[in-house]
Design an enzyme around this catalytic site. Structure first.
Site, PDB file in Angstrom:
ATOM      1  CB  CYS A 114      -0.957   0.002   1.198  1.00  0.00           C
ATOM      2  SG  CYS A 114      -2.337  -1.136   0.993  1.00  0.00           S
ATOM      3  N   PRO A 129       8.379  -5.872  -4.785  1.00  0.00           N
ATOM      4  CG  PRO A 129       7.028  -3.962  -5.010  1.00  0.00           C
ATOM      5  CD  PRO A 129       6.979  -5.415  -4.652  1.00  0.00           C
ATOM      6  CG  HIS A 168      15.484  -0.110   7.141  1.00  0.00           C
ATOM      7  ND1 HIS A 168      16.137   1.109   7.124  1.00  0.00           N
ATOM      8  CD2 HIS A 168      14.285   0.107   6.544  1.00  0.00           C
ATOM      9  CE1 HIS A 168      15.367   2.024   6.558  1.00  0.00           C
ATOM     10  NE2 HIS A 168      14.234   1.437   6.187  1.00  0.00           N
ATOM     11  CG  HIS A 228      10.388   1.485   9.140  1.00  0.00           C
ATOM     12  ND1 HIS A 228      10.227   2.853   9.030  1.00  0.00           N
ATOM     13  CD2 HIS A 228      11.009   1.098   7.991  1.00  0.00           C
ATOM     14  CE1 HIS A 228      10.724   3.269   7.869  1.00  0.00           C
ATOM     15  NE2 HIS A 228      11.215   2.218   7.225  1.00  0.00           N
TER      16      HIS A 228
END
Length: 614
Positions: A135, A270, A299, A303
């Site tokens: 999204c 992706p 990483h 988040h």
């Protein structure tokens, strides 16, 4: 006061805010659509409230109700990338402070930009279809009508009906499953996300999934065919995932999301990773070998604080998410490895930033740390700039304010101050000046305009410790001539250093063809399967016009879909004049199997439109 509009959204969050979503999904693999209902609990912020606007993209809306009463609705004109505003007129007036439940019945489009439907042939198992969503930044509106802006945070519940041989997972806590009472061939999975989060973090995956426990609050999910690869690295993940979570908690405060699972997606995903709460999405390119996945997992774990707990208010402020996350990721690396390792990774990041600036152009406003996003598709703006220019600013401030421990104290305090909310750069800067109130004279000397609103490289280049990079630099210089080389050169370098060595060569003028052939002869780089090494090596070969490397480069560009690899590999072959048409031909042959975002951006890179070269 911060603006109450988002240039990438039709919805205005000055009049009403979504507090909760309740999703009911029926996943239809035959028609590649989700038949759905969403109930939005909306809090009203103004008096005489009679209408609201939601973001949609390619949705087929059949019915809207407000507190159970029929509501009139219209779909406005379609925008090139923002989709279509859904204008809803309530059958009653509401006053400030009141709530309304708006229920929308709709269906997604087979071409929904948030969703990729894979045929059984595109999966590892070859037996069952697969669905996954992505999204970020503005694609949630293609699977949920919503206020699709990171300024808005809400909880959500979901129930998802899928064929009973498949498993559904979401960016939420799993809340049980049961047979579908409407259809004995299907099962219903339930989910709840009690922590408020922005719409871009809603995520769903449906497939023939299995999981393994890798820690007291973690599982790793994948197609069962990948489980063998995962079990090879099983002990690695068990030992590292919980350690990284605890290290991050020591640095940034408690982990509030409960579960931390990792889902390894099919090759067309992706991105390297996506920080969906409770369920990090990860590329399968991390599996070979697992050692390099530490950086990606660190990483995505980071988040959980910077991005998911404290979020950029609009996409102009994306650096607040990514710059702080890279900073925290490298602080985890510092704790688990060494300060020299953090410095080494920071040097590599500076090179990535330089490459992005070169690609966009040093005067391109999209290389601003805070770009203007009016009429700009966030997908087109995606680069390493918010990550590495953001990190460079934070590292520069760290040096000015007194070192990593002192500055990490600020980052932790910033997270606590703005937890569960969305912030702008101005709010961040104001808090920085408040926290370091005794050092305001130093902060006032920072050239904030050059850092924030000027394109190109930052005004200050940090002086990083080069200890780990020196061996890479020395070997790179040796390849200026065809001297004495042996496989021992490689054995003295770590995986990270080998990647850095190849990155340094990529920054230089192309090597003579004789040099890359000699490099292959001595180092046998074609035999290495580490995706980060292979990607750089194949780019280096194509840049040197080694024709044997072209089919290998195009194979890597199409057998996985991580944009970090796919786009530069296609561009490198496209820039080799003799093989330009071959690059376009291979892309056109594979584009249907690519993720929609990847396909769209590669088409722009190769100047291809609707399947034809222009």
């Amino acid at each position: 006061m911060a603006s109450a509009t988002d240039p990438c959204s039709f919805s205005s969050f000055s009049k009403c805010v979504t507090k909760h979503l309740n999703l009911t999904y029926h996943v239809d693999f035959d028609s590649h659509v989700i038949k759905a209902k969403v109930a939005l609990t909306v809090e009203v912020l103004v008096d005489n409230f009679t209408s609201l606007t939601l973001d949609t993209k390619d949705l087929k809306v059949s019915k809207v109700t407000a507190n159970g009463q029929a509501a009139k609705f219209t779909l406005g004109p379609k925008h090139s990338f923002m989709g279509t505003p859904l204008e809803i007129t309530l059958p009653f007036d509401l006053s400030r402070g009141q709530h309304v439940i708006v229920e929308v019945t709709y269906e997604t489009a087979p071409s929904a930009s948030a969703l990729q439907w894979l045929t059984p042939e595109q999966t590892a198992g070859k037996k069952h279809p697969y669905l996954f969503s992505q999204c970020q930044a503005t694609h949630c509106r293609s699977m949920v009508p919503c206020q699709d802006t990171p300024a808005m945070k809400h909880t959500y519940y979901a129930q998802v009906s899928v064929p009973k041989e498949l498993v559904a997972v979401m960016s939420a806590v799993r809340d049980g499953q049961e047979p579908d009472p409407q259809d004995s061939s299907r099962a219903i999975y339930r989910f709840r996300q009690p922590v408020p989060m922005p719409s871009y973090l809603i995520a769903i995956v449906v497939g023939a999934l299995e999981s393994r426990e890798i820690g007291p609050r973690s599982r790793v999910w994948s197609e069962k065919e990948y489980v063998g690869d995962l079990s090879m690295s099983h002990s690695f993940y068990i030992s590292r995932t919980e350690t990284m979570l605890k290290t991050a908690e020591d640095l940034a405060g408690p982990y509030v999301w409960g579960q931390y699972d990792i889902l390894v997606l099919p090759p067309s995903f992706p991105y390297g990773g996506m920080e969906n709460p409770c369920l990090t999405f990860a590329t399968p390119t991390l599996l070979c070998p697992p050692v390099f996945s530490l950086q990606v997992i660190a990483h995505e774990i980071s988040h959980s604080w910077t991005g998911n707990l404290v979020t950029n208010k609009t996409w102009e402020h994306f650096w607040l998410n990514e710059g702080h996350t890279v900073y925290l990721e490298r602080m985890i690396g510092r704790s688990m490895e060494s300060e020299q390792f953090r410095q080494f990774k920071a040097m590599g990041g500076w090179k990535d930033l330089q490459e992005s600036v070169n690609t966009f152009g040093a005067n391109n406003p999209l290389t601003n740390l805070v770009p203007n996003m009016n009429e700009v598709d966030p997908d087109d703006a995606f680069s390493s700039v918010p990550y590495e220019k953001g990190f460079a600013l934070l590292y520069h401030l760290e040096e000015l304010m007194g070192g990593p421990e002192v500055f990490m104290g600020f980052v932790k305090s910033y997270i606590q101050m703005f937890a569960y909310s969305s912030v702008t750069t101005e709010e961040w800067k104001k808090y920085l000046f408040t926290y370091f109130k005794n050092k305001v004279d130093i902060l006032n000397k920072v050239d904030w305009n050059a850092w924030m609103h000027t394109p190109g490289m930052p005004p200050v280049k940090p002086q990083y410790d080069t200890t780990m990079a020196d061996a890479c630099i020395a070997l790179c210089k040796r390849w200026g001539d065809l001297g004495n080389f042996s496989e021992v050169d490689m054995k003295t370098l770590s995986t990270h250093q080998l990647i850095e060595f190849l990155s340094l060569l990529l920054q230089e003028d192309p090597l003579p063809l004789s040099h890359v052939k000699r490099m292959q002869e001595v180092y046998r780089l074609n035999a290495l399967n580490n995706a980060e090494i292979r990607f750089r090596w194949l780019r280096l070969c194509v840049k040197s016009k080694w024709e044997d490397a072209v089919p290998m480069a195009l194979k890597m560009a199409t057998e996985q879909g991580r944009m970090k690899f796919t786009r530069p590999l296609f561009k490198e072959v496209y820039n080799f004049d003799k093989y330009r048409e071959e690059a376009v031909r291979v892309f056109i042959a594979h584009r249907a199997a690519m993720h929609p975002v990847t396909s769209n951006l590669v088409a722009k890179d190769l100047k291809v439109d609707t399947g034809k070269s222009t």
